[in-house]
Structure formats: structure tokens, C-alpha cells
Design a protein around this motif. Structure first.
Motif, short mmCIF file in Angstrom:
data_model
loop_
_atom_site.label_atom_id
_atom_site.label_comp_id
_atom_site.label_asym_id
_atom_site.label_seq_id
_atom_site.Cartn_x
_atom_site.Cartn_y
_atom_site.Cartn_z
N ARG A 24 -43.85 8.01 4.04
CA ARG A 24 -44.77 8.95 3.38
C ARG A 24 -45.78 8.21 2.51
NH1 ARG A 24 -43.59 14.17 4.05
NH2 ARG A 24 -41.46 14.75 4.56
N GLU A 25 -45.34 7.13 1.91
CA GLU A 25 -46.24 6.33 1.08
C GLU A 25 -47.32 5.68 1.95
OE1 GLU A 25 -45.45 3.08 -2.46
OE2 GLU A 25 -44.01 3.24 -0.84
N VAL A 26 -46.92 5.19 3.12
CA VAL A 26 -47.90 4.61 4.04
C VAL A 26 -48.92 5.67 4.44
CG1 VAL A 26 -48.23 3.57 6.32
CG2 VAL A 26 -46.31 2.84 4.89
N ALA A 27 -48.45 6.87 4.77
CA ALA A 27 -49.37 7.95 5.15
C ALA A 27 -50.33 8.27 4.01
CB ALA A 27 -48.57 9.18 5.56
N ARG A 28 -49.80 8.37 2.80
CA ARG A 28 -50.66 8.71 1.66
C ARG A 28 -51.68 7.61 1.38
NH1 ARG A 28 -50.03 7.20 -3.38
NH2 ARG A 28 -47.83 6.68 -3.12
N LEU A 29 -51.24 6.36 1.39
CA LEU A 29 -52.14 5.25 1.07
C LEU A 29 -53.19 4.99 2.14
CD1 LEU A 29 -49.53 2.81 -0.50
CD2 LEU A 29 -51.32 4.09 -1.70
N THR A 30 -52.88 5.32 3.37
CA THR A 30 -53.85 5.11 4.45
C THR A 30 -54.70 6.34 4.72
OG1 THR A 30 -52.27 5.76 6.17
CG2 THR A 30 -52.40 3.40 5.62
N GLY A 31 -54.28 7.48 4.17
CA GLY A 31 -55.01 8.72 4.43
C GLY A 31 -54.70 9.31 5.79
N GLY A 32 -53.67 8.81 6.44
CA GLY A 32 -53.30 9.29 7.77
C GLY A 32 -52.33 10.45 7.70
N ALA A 33 -52.24 11.19 8.78
CA ALA A 33 -51.27 12.28 8.89
C ALA A 33 -49.90 11.68 9.18
CB ALA A 33 -51.69 13.25 10.00
N MET A 34 -48.86 12.36 8.74
CA MET A 34 -47.50 11.84 8.85
C MET A 34 -47.10 11.55 10.30
SD MET A 34 -45.37 10.90 6.72
CE MET A 34 -43.76 10.28 7.05
N GLY A 35 -47.40 12.43 11.23
CA GLY A 35 -47.00 12.24 12.64
C GLY A 35 -47.55 10.95 13.25
N VAL A 37 -48.78 8.35 11.75
CA VAL A 37 -48.30 7.18 10.99
C VAL A 37 -46.87 6.85 11.41
CG1 VAL A 37 -47.65 6.36 8.69
CG2 VAL A 37 -49.86 7.44 9.04
N GLN A 38 -46.02 7.85 11.53
CA GLN A 38 -44.64 7.61 11.96
C GLN A 38 -44.59 6.99 13.36
OE1 GLN A 38 -42.78 11.48 11.39
NE2 GLN A 38 -41.58 10.63 9.72
N ARG A 39 -45.42 7.48 14.27
CA ARG A 39 -45.45 6.91 15.62
C ARG A 39 -45.87 5.44 15.59
NH1 ARG A 39 -47.14 12.09 16.81
NH2 ARG A 39 -49.35 11.59 16.62
N GLU A 40 -46.87 5.12 14.78
CA GLU A 40 -47.31 3.73 14.67
C GLU A 40 -46.22 2.85 14.07
OE1 GLU A 40 -49.78 2.32 16.06
OE2 GLU A 40 -50.73 4.18 16.68
N LEU A 41 -45.56 3.34 13.03
CA LEU A 41 -44.48 2.56 12.42
C LEU A 41 -43.35 2.32 13.41
CD1 LEU A 41 -44.39 4.22 8.89
CD2 LEU A 41 -45.25 1.94 9.45
N GLN A 42 -42.98 3.34 14.17
CA GLN A 42 -41.93 3.19 15.18
C GLN A 42 -42.33 2.19 16.25
OE1 GLN A 42 -41.36 7.24 16.42
NE2 GLN A 42 -39.98 7.71 14.71
N ALA A 43 -43.58 2.24 16.69
CA ALA A 43 -44.05 1.31 17.72
C ALA A 43 -44.07 -0.12 17.18
CB ALA A 43 -45.46 1.71 18.18
#
Length: 64
Positions: A24-35, A37-43
Motif C-alpha cells: 500500500r505504501e508503494v501504491a501511495r508513493l508512486t500514485g498507482g492503483a493498488m491492483g 502495483v500488486q501485479r508489478e510487485l508479484q511479477a
């Protein structure tokens, strides 16, 4: 080359390699949506570029 979300996530994480972040912190700091961002982190974890650690019930993602 890379999509905007991936560029932002990589820039954040590799710009501060000593820091661990919550998803959630990554999403907030990058301005990206959670979905996305989560897909990118998993990849990136699957590709071995990030390390996932668990502390209690929260997951942190840090560069290896």
C-alpha cells in the motif's frame, strides 16, 4: 520499454534499496492503483528482482 507503473515501482524500490515498503505504501508513493502495483510487485518477486518478507500479518517488499 516498461509500463508507467513498473517504471515508478522500480524507481522507488531501487532508489532506496535499504528501505522495505508495504504494498500500500508503494501504491501511495508512486500514485498507482493498488491492483496494478500488486501485479508489478508479484511479477518482480517472481523474476527474483525483489524479496518478500513477512513480519506478523504484514508483508514487506525489499530489493534483494
Amino acid at each position: 520499454m516498461f509500463g508507467l507503473t513498473r517504471r515508478q515501482v522500480l524507481g522507488l524500490l531501487f532508489g532506496q534499496p535499504e528501505q522495505a515498503f508495504y504494498a500500500r505504501e508503494v501504491a501511495r508513493l508512486t500514485g498507482g492503483a493498488m491492483g496494478p502495483v500488486q501485479r508489478e510487485l508479484q511479477a518482480l518477486v517472481a523474476a527474483g528482482m525483489l524479496e518478500r518478507t513477512e513480519r506478523g500479518r504484514r508483508r514487506l517488499r525489499a530489493r534483494t
